[in-house]
Design a protein around this motif. Structure first.
Motif, short mmCIF file in Angstrom:
data_model
loop_
_atom_site.label_atom_id
_atom_site.label_comp_id
_atom_site.label_asym_id
_atom_site.label_seq_id
_atom_site.Cartn_x
_atom_site.Cartn_y
_atom_site.Cartn_z
N PHE A 1 0.84 -1.20 0.00
CA PHE A 1 0.00 0.00 0.00
C PHE A 1 0.87 1.24 0.00
CE2 PHE A 1 -2.25 -3.37 2.16
CZ PHE A 1 -3.48 -3.35 1.52
N GLU A 2 0.30 2.35 -0.43
CA GLU A 2 1.04 3.61 -0.44
C GLU A 2 1.17 4.21 0.95
OE1 GLU A 2 -1.16 5.97 -3.22
OE2 GLU A 2 -2.67 6.53 -1.76
N SER A 3 0.31 3.78 1.89
CA SER A 3 0.35 4.35 3.24
C SER A 3 -0.43 3.46 4.21
CB SER A 3 -0.28 5.74 3.23
OG SER A 3 -1.66 5.65 2.92
N ALA A 4 -0.25 3.74 5.50
CA ALA A 4 -1.02 3.05 6.53
C ALA A 4 -2.51 3.39 6.39
CB ALA A 4 -0.52 3.43 7.92
N GLU A 5 -2.79 4.61 5.96
CA GLU A 5 -4.18 5.03 5.77
C GLU A 5 -4.85 4.24 4.64
OE1 GLU A 5 -1.89 7.85 7.97
OE2 GLU A 5 -1.54 7.21 5.91
N ALA A 6 -4.11 3.99 3.56
CA ALA A 6 -4.64 3.19 2.45
C ALA A 6 -4.89 1.75 2.91
CB ALA A 6 -3.69 3.22 1.27
N GLN A 7 -3.99 1.23 3.75
CA GLN A 7 -4.19 -0.13 4.28
C GLN A 7 -5.43 -0.17 5.15
OE1 GLN A 7 -3.89 -1.62 7.52
NE2 GLN A 7 -4.16 -3.64 6.66
N GLN A 8 -5.67 0.85 5.95
CA GLN A 8 -6.87 0.88 6.79
C GLN A 8 -8.13 0.96 5.94
OE1 GLN A 8 -7.20 0.25 10.14
NE2 GLN A 8 -9.32 0.11 9.46
N ALA A 9 -8.08 1.75 4.88
CA ALA A 9 -9.23 1.86 3.97
C ALA A 9 -9.51 0.51 3.31
CB ALA A 9 -8.97 2.94 2.93
N TYR A 10 -8.46 -0.23 2.98
CA TYR A 10 -8.58 -1.58 2.42
C TYR A 10 -9.31 -2.49 3.39
CZ TYR A 10 -6.06 -6.20 2.06
OH TYR A 10 -5.67 -7.52 2.04
N GLN A 11 -9.00 -2.38 4.66
CA GLN A 11 -9.66 -3.20 5.68
C GLN A 11 -11.17 -2.96 5.71
OE1 GLN A 11 -8.36 -5.62 7.57
NE2 GLN A 11 -6.37 -5.27 6.64
N ASP A 12 -11.57 -1.73 5.43
CA ASP A 12 -12.97 -1.34 5.54
C ASP A 12 -13.74 -1.41 4.23
OD1 ASP A 12 -12.51 -0.79 8.25
OD2 ASP A 12 -11.93 1.27 7.84
N GLU A 13 -13.08 -1.69 3.12
CA GLU A 13 -13.79 -1.67 1.84
C GLU A 13 -14.63 -2.94 1.66
OE1 GLU A 13 -11.32 -1.47 -1.68
OE2 GLU A 13 -9.95 -2.97 -0.91
N GLU A 14 -15.69 -2.81 0.88
CA GLU A 14 -16.66 -3.89 0.69
C GLU A 14 -16.04 -5.18 0.13
OE1 GLU A 14 -20.23 -5.67 1.33
OE2 GLU A 14 -19.55 -3.71 2.01
N PRO A 15 -15.16 -5.13 -0.88
CA PRO A 15 -14.58 -6.39 -1.37
C PRO A 15 -13.85 -7.18 -0.28
CG PRO A 15 -14.19 -4.65 -2.96
CD PRO A 15 -14.75 -3.99 -1.72
N HIS A 16 -13.20 -6.48 0.64
CA HIS A 16 -12.51 -7.16 1.75
C HIS A 16 -13.51 -7.83 2.68
CE1 HIS A 16 -10.01 -7.22 5.57
NE2 HIS A 16 -9.29 -7.91 4.73
N LYS A 17 -14.58 -7.13 2.98
CA LYS A 17 -15.62 -7.68 3.86
C LYS A 17 -16.28 -8.91 3.23
CE LYS A 17 -16.57 -3.32 6.15
NZ LYS A 17 -17.54 -2.26 6.38
N VAL A 18 -16.51 -8.87 1.91
CA VAL A 18 -17.10 -10.02 1.21
C VAL A 18 -16.14 -11.21 1.26
CG1 VAL A 18 -17.83 -10.89 -1.06
CG2 VAL A 18 -18.59 -8.63 -0.27
N PHE A 19 -14.84 -10.96 1.04
CA PHE A 19 -13.84 -12.03 1.11
C PHE A 19 -13.88 -12.70 2.48
CE2 PHE A 19 -9.51 -12.95 2.72
CZ PHE A 19 -9.33 -14.16 2.08
N ILE A 20 -13.89 -11.92 3.53
CA ILE A 20 -13.92 -12.49 4.89
C ILE A 20 -15.19 -13.30 5.10
CG2 ILE A 20 -14.06 -11.92 7.35
CD1 ILE A 20 -12.19 -9.51 6.69
N GLU A 21 -16.31 -12.78 4.64
CA GLU A 21 -17.58 -13.49 4.77
C GLU A 21 -17.55 -14.82 4.01
OE1 GLU A 21 -22.01 -12.69 3.10
OE2 GLU A 21 -21.14 -11.06 4.28
N GLU A 22 -16.99 -14.82 2.81
CA GLU A 22 -16.95 -16.02 1.98
C GLU A 22 -15.94 -17.05 2.46
OE1 GLU A 22 -18.15 -14.06 -2.34
OE2 GLU A 22 -16.05 -14.57 -1.94
N SER A 23 -14.86 -16.62 3.08
CA SER A 23 -13.73 -17.52 3.33
C SER A 23 -13.37 -17.79 4.78
CB SER A 23 -12.49 -16.98 2.61
OG SER A 23 -12.71 -16.89 1.24
N SER A 24 -13.85 -16.99 5.71
CA SER A 24 -13.37 -17.12 7.09
C SER A 24 -13.68 -18.47 7.72
CB SER A 24 -13.92 -15.99 7.97
OG SER A 24 -15.33 -16.05 8.02
N ALA A 25 -14.69 -19.15 7.27
CA ALA A 25 -15.00 -20.48 7.82
C ALA A 25 -13.94 -21.51 7.43
CB ALA A 25 -16.37 -20.95 7.35
N LEU A 26 -13.13 -21.20 6.43
CA LEU A 26 -12.11 -22.13 5.96
C LEU A 26 -10.88 -22.16 6.86
CD1 LEU A 26 -12.22 -21.25 2.15
CD2 LEU A 26 -13.33 -23.18 3.30
#
Length: 130
Positions: free
Chosen positions: A93-118
């Motif tokens: 990432f270009e910054s810690a702020e960009a990494q935090q935004a990545y944590q909160d973005e919808e594609p990341h949340k969908v990935f966790i929802e789809e895969s966390s049971a694995l």
């Protein structure tokens, strides 16, 4: 001559395994996010496929991830190598702020929802450039 041949082989190897031009994003040395995943069923081909598809979909749709590397452990060659994980992920990432935004973005949340049971365990190592 041996050095030139070695360099040529390495260059061709990395070029052959690299992302396509359309997928290539520049490595950003400012902030690296390294994640290790341990699966409940690490030998399950179905779980691996589900994870890989979901993870790739996430990374393809992330507005913040600049480069990514998805890996599996190689056969350990030395005692200091920990090959106990199922998958690894390195994202820059270009910054810690960009990494935090990545944590909160919808594609990341969908990935966790789809895969966390694995997975049974996840460890994250974040680092900033020196």
């Amino acid at each position: 001559m041996k050095t030139i041949t070695t360099l040529l082989v390495l260059t061709l190897t990395f070029t052959g395994y690299s992302q396509t031009k359309d997928d290539m994003r520049e490595f950003d040395p400012n902030y690296a996010h390294t994640v290790y995943f341990w699966f409940h069923n690490p030998d399950s081909a179905e779980d691996q496929k589900t994870f890989e598809v979901s993870l790739q979909k996430f990374l393809d749709n992330s507005a913040y991830a600049k480069t990514s590397f998805i890996g599996k452990p190689p056969k350990a060659s030395r005692d200091v190598v920990d090959g106990s994980f199922t998958y690894s992920l390195i994202v820059t990432f270009e910054s810690a702020e960009a990494q935090q935004a990545y944590q909160d973005e919808e594609p990341h949340k969908v990935f966790i929802e789809e895969s966390s049971a694995l997975w049974s365990k996840v460890i994250v190592y974040d680092s900033k450039s020196i």
